[in-house]
Design an enzyme around this catalytic site. Sequence first.
Site, PDB file in Angstrom:
ATOM      1  N   LYS A   1     -15.477 -40.379  11.250  1.00  9.44           N
ATOM      2  CA  LYS A   1     -14.860 -40.185  12.506  1.00  9.44           C
ATOM      3  C   LYS A   1     -14.231 -41.806  12.580  1.00  9.44           C
ATOM      4  O   LYS A   1     -15.051 -42.710  12.919  1.00  9.44           O
ATOM      5  CB  LYS A   1     -15.918 -40.216  13.655  1.00  9.44           C
ATOM      6  CG  LYS A   1     -16.520 -38.719  13.651  1.00  9.44           C
ATOM      7  CD  LYS A   1     -17.630 -38.723  14.921  1.00  9.44           C
ATOM      8  CE  LYS A   1     -18.144 -37.414  15.044  1.00  9.44           C
ATOM      9  NZ  LYS A   1     -19.463 -37.309  15.634  1.00  9.44           N
TER      10      LYS A   1
ATOM     11  N   HIS B   1     -13.401 -34.544  14.155  1.00  6.08           N
ATOM     12  CA  HIS B   1     -13.030 -34.644  15.620  1.00  6.08           C
ATOM     13  C   HIS B   1     -14.241 -34.979  16.300  1.00  6.08           C
ATOM     14  O   HIS B   1     -15.349 -35.459  15.684  1.00  6.08           O
ATOM     15  CB  HIS B   1     -12.615 -33.212  16.220  1.00  6.08           C
ATOM     16  CG  HIS B   1     -13.801 -32.524  16.246  1.00  6.08           C
ATOM     17  ND1 HIS B   1     -13.449 -31.106  17.211  1.00  6.08           N
ATOM     18  CD2 HIS B   1     -14.949 -32.275  15.790  1.00  6.08           C
ATOM     19  CE1 HIS B   1     -14.730 -30.531  17.028  1.00  6.08           C
ATOM     20  NE2 HIS B   1     -15.480 -31.017  15.949  1.00  6.08           N
TER      21      HIS B   1
ATOM     22  N   LYS C   1     -13.896 -31.091   9.904  1.00 13.76           N
ATOM     23  CA  LYS C   1     -14.568 -30.577  11.158  1.00 13.76           C
ATOM     24  C   LYS C   1     -13.801 -30.854  12.420  1.00 13.76           C
ATOM     25  O   LYS C   1     -13.715 -31.813  12.758  1.00 13.76           O
ATOM     26  CB  LYS C   1     -15.986 -31.103  11.286  1.00 13.76           C
ATOM     27  CG  LYS C   1     -16.984 -30.740  12.305  1.00 13.76           C
ATOM     28  CD  LYS C   1     -18.102 -31.557  12.369  1.00 13.76           C
ATOM     29  CE  LYS C   1     -18.898 -30.889  13.437  1.00 13.76           C
ATOM     30  NZ  LYS C   1     -20.219 -32.115  14.074  1.00 13.76           N
TER      31      LYS C   1
ATOM     32  N   GLU D   1     -25.817 -31.050   9.720  1.00 21.06           N
ATOM     33  CA  GLU D   1     -25.513 -32.489  10.033  1.00 21.06           C
ATOM     34  C   GLU D   1     -26.678 -32.786  11.070  1.00 21.06           C
ATOM     35  O   GLU D   1     -27.153 -32.170  11.708  1.00 21.06           O
ATOM     36  CB  GLU D   1     -24.237 -32.469  10.728  1.00 21.06           C
ATOM     37  CG  GLU D   1     -23.611 -33.710  11.225  1.00 21.06           C
ATOM     38  CD  GLU D   1     -22.422 -33.442  11.972  1.00 21.06           C
ATOM     39  OE1 GLU D   1     -21.654 -32.670  11.511  1.00 21.06           O
ATOM     40  OE2 GLU D   1     -22.062 -34.175  12.901  1.00 21.06           O
TER      41      GLU D   1
ATOM     42  N   SER E   1     -22.520 -37.512  22.285  1.00 20.56           N
ATOM     43  CA  SER E   1     -23.647 -37.854  21.449  1.00 20.56           C
ATOM     44  C   SER E   1     -23.474 -38.851  20.359  1.00 20.56           C
ATOM     45  O   SER E   1     -23.441 -38.618  19.343  1.00 20.56           O
ATOM     46  CB  SER E   1     -24.264 -36.516  20.951  1.00 20.56           C
ATOM     47  OG  SER E   1     -23.284 -36.028  20.015  1.00 20.56           O
TER      48      SER E   1
ATOM     49  N   GLU F   1     -24.598 -27.569  17.854  1.00 12.08           N
ATOM     50  CA  GLU F   1     -23.565 -27.129  17.211  1.00 12.08           C
ATOM     51  C   GLU F   1     -23.754 -25.837  16.215  1.00 12.08           C
ATOM     52  O   GLU F   1     -24.407 -26.386  15.206  1.00 12.08           O
ATOM     53  CB  GLU F   1     -22.351 -28.039  16.510  1.00 12.08           C
ATOM     54  CG  GLU F   1     -21.953 -28.982  17.710  1.00 12.08           C
ATOM     55  CD  GLU F   1     -21.058 -30.180  17.092  1.00 12.08           C
ATOM     56  OE1 GLU F   1     -20.530 -29.942  15.807  1.00 12.08           O
ATOM     57  OE2 GLU F   1     -21.217 -31.365  17.360  1.00 12.08           O
TER      58      GLU F   1
ATOM     59  N   GLU G   1     -16.702 -28.531  22.574  1.00 12.92           N
ATOM     60  CA  GLU G   1     -15.673 -28.412  21.568  1.00 12.92           C
ATOM     61  C   GLU G   1     -15.375 -26.783  21.278  1.00 12.92           C
ATOM     62  O   GLU G   1     -14.969 -26.426  20.328  1.00 12.92           O
ATOM     63  CB  GLU G   1     -16.804 -28.643  20.348  1.00 12.92           C
ATOM     64  CG  GLU G   1     -16.881 -30.211  20.249  1.00 12.92           C
ATOM     65  CD  GLU G   1     -17.463 -30.776  19.323  1.00 12.92           C
ATOM     66  OE1 GLU G   1     -18.282 -30.088  18.210  1.00 12.92           O
ATOM     67  OE2 GLU G   1     -17.519 -32.106  18.946  1.00 12.92           O
TER      68      GLU G   1
ATOM     69  N   ASP H   1     -24.346 -38.162  10.430  1.00 17.67           N
ATOM     70  CA  ASP H   1     -23.162 -38.627  11.388  1.00 17.67           C
ATOM     71  C   ASP H   1     -23.544 -39.644  12.195  1.00 17.67           C
ATOM     72  O   ASP H   1     -23.169 -40.792  11.898  1.00 17.67           O
ATOM     73  CB  ASP H   1     -22.723 -37.343  12.308  1.00 17.67           C
ATOM     74  CG  ASP H   1     -22.037 -37.829  13.492  1.00 17.67           C
ATOM     75  OD1 ASP H   1     -21.413 -39.001  13.436  1.00 17.67           O
ATOM     76  OD2 ASP H   1     -21.768 -36.971  14.464  1.00 17.67           O
TER      77      ASP H   1
ATOM     78  N   HIS I   1     -23.542 -31.083  24.301  1.00 20.29           N
ATOM     79  CA  HIS I   1     -22.142 -30.451  24.647  1.00 20.29           C
ATOM     80  C   HIS I   1     -22.080 -29.114  25.600  1.00 20.29           C
ATOM     81  O   HIS I   1     -21.023 -28.463  25.544  1.00 20.29           O
ATOM     82  CB  HIS I   1     -21.302 -29.991  23.333  1.00 20.29           C
ATOM     83  CG  HIS I   1     -21.309 -31.428  22.412  1.00 20.29           C
ATOM     84  ND1 HIS I   1     -20.956 -30.962  21.322  1.00 20.29           N
ATOM     85  CD2 HIS I   1     -21.202 -32.719  22.836  1.00 20.29           C
ATOM     86  CE1 HIS I   1     -20.503 -32.310  20.607  1.00 20.29           C
ATOM     87  NE2 HIS I   1     -20.939 -33.430  21.327  1.00 20.29           N
TER      88      HIS I   1
ATOM     89  N   ASP J   1     -25.139 -28.772  13.510  1.00 20.92           N
ATOM     90  CA  ASP J   1     -25.211 -29.935  13.468  1.00 20.92           C
ATOM     91  C   ASP J   1     -26.220 -30.100  14.543  1.00 20.92           C
ATOM     92  O   ASP J   1     -25.988 -29.681  15.741  1.00 20.92           O
ATOM     93  CB  ASP J   1     -23.808 -30.399  14.279  1.00 20.92           C
ATOM     94  CG  ASP J   1     -24.008 -32.113  14.594  1.00 20.92           C
ATOM     95  OD1 ASP J   1     -25.122 -32.570  14.237  1.00 20.92           O
ATOM     96  OD2 ASP J   1     -23.043 -32.744  15.064  1.00 20.92           O
TER      97      ASP J   1
HETATM   98  P1  PGA Z   1     -19.879 -36.459  19.509  1.00 20.21           P
HETATM   99  O1  PGA Z   1     -20.367 -35.248  18.773  1.00 20.21           O
HETATM  100  O2  PGA Z   1     -18.504 -36.424  19.410  1.00 20.21           O
HETATM  101  O3  PGA Z   1     -20.019 -36.007  21.127  1.00 20.21           O
HETATM  102  O4  PGA Z   1     -20.351 -37.875  19.403  1.00 20.21           O
HETATM  103  C1  PGA Z   1     -19.714 -34.713  17.809  1.00 20.21           C
HETATM  104  C2  PGA Z   1     -20.825 -34.653  16.777  1.00 20.21           C
HETATM  105  O5  PGA Z   1     -22.077 -35.111  16.938  1.00 20.21           O
HETATM  106  O6  PGA Z   1     -20.475 -34.516  15.713  1.00 20.21           O
HETATM  107 ZN    ZN Z   2     -22.582 -34.953  14.705  1.00 21.66          ZN
END
Ligand code: PGA
Ligand code: ZN
Length: 415
Positions: free
Chosen positions: A330, A358, A381, A278, A39, A154, A197, A305, A144, A233
């Site tokens: 990230k 991550h 995270k 998030e 995503s 999440e 995840e 994010d 996911h 999230d």
């Molecule tokens: P992604 O999602 O690593 O698939 O982008 C993780 C997140 O949205 O935090």
């Molecule tokens: Zn996210």
Amino acid sequence: VIEDIRVRKILDSRGNPTVEVDVITWNGFGRAAAPSGASTGAREVVAFPEGGVDKIISEVEDIISSELIGMDAEDLNEIDLVLKEIDGTENLAAIGGNTTVAVSMAVAKAAASSYNMPLYRFLGGNIPCEIPYPLGNMINGGAHAGKNAPDIQEFLVVPVGAETITEAVFTNVNVHKKIRELIQAKDKSFTGGKGDEGGWAPNLTSEEAIEIQVKACEMVSDETGVLVKPSLDMAASELWDPASEEYVYNREGARRSTGEQVDFVADIIDTYGYFYVEDPIREGDFAGFAELTKKSGKKCLICGDDIFVTNKDILAEGIEAGAGNAIIIKPNQIGTLTDTYKTVELAKNNKYVPVVSHRSGETTDDTIAHMAVAFSSPIIKTGAVGGERIAKLNELVRIAEEMTNPKMADINKYR
Ligand code: PGA
Ligand code: ZN
């Protein structure tokens, strides 16, 4: 001084190809691999050019080697500039942000290794001694997991009462196990399937998943005496339907306007005492983000994010608008360690909590564990179970052991 660089194609946790880089100096060695998202935010740098890893793998080692061999691995700023020059595009579309980030991290590790230092101390300067709290993934939905799983991506928890990292990671795993029991009690046909995840991927609506998650937090807090708080999230960009301008929850057949989404999330935070949410609002909507932050930002971390994509210029827009009070960090969203660091600094200076994270597609690379400690990020995270997730968690256990006087970070730092 960098003597050799190797770039290879390896597997990630979804079975997709990614790159791993080795950097060899005369007295040091660094190895790092890049993760990838499912995503992704629209304004992230490009992970790989069209054609993926295979498109670049045959040439990229020579191209990078010819520029970087002979440079000093300690000059990370300069190396990161050279990497961006090699690529030559604004969004790293030529050799890919995943390539640059893997090189950047491997160079930093090689430099640390040449000093015989762990990476967290090499990057962290004045001897870091704080360990971040692990934000652990319990239930997976959205992009996911399969289509019968919840719409929210999440369902996470933070063991805010843990006194050591070992207590923290085992508390998260206790909640993870408890949630499995609660799902199984509700749905006899649940087979224990998981999402990308490592969270469970049950046939539940988001509201059912929230109830189970909250109950599991309460039960484990009572049983262990370690307070655990629920988090989410929502990955709201994935829910957003631009045609109707609504957030669409397919699984439960709900549609919410931006105002309704703000109220829905604020209500969840109030009712259940959520610690962290998030991407409750889609990327680009700074006003919607700011509205929720105004309503709930005193009680809860409202974290961006996809909206910020670890980009300091976009974060600056968010700060201006009052959008959020935390930011996901990230490294592969921005492409180099230097640029990652700049975003972290801007966040901290403006009381945005940096949450080093991550991605859904991961490798066993543990660099982010060192980064979270070095950047004194109070939260990391990185999942709760699964080899590519525990690689980071177990590294935090080792880092704490290596410190003379480790303590858990102040969870409310920078607020
Ligand atoms: P992604 O999602 O690593 O698939 O982008 C993780 C997140 O949205 O935090
Ligand atoms: Zn996210």
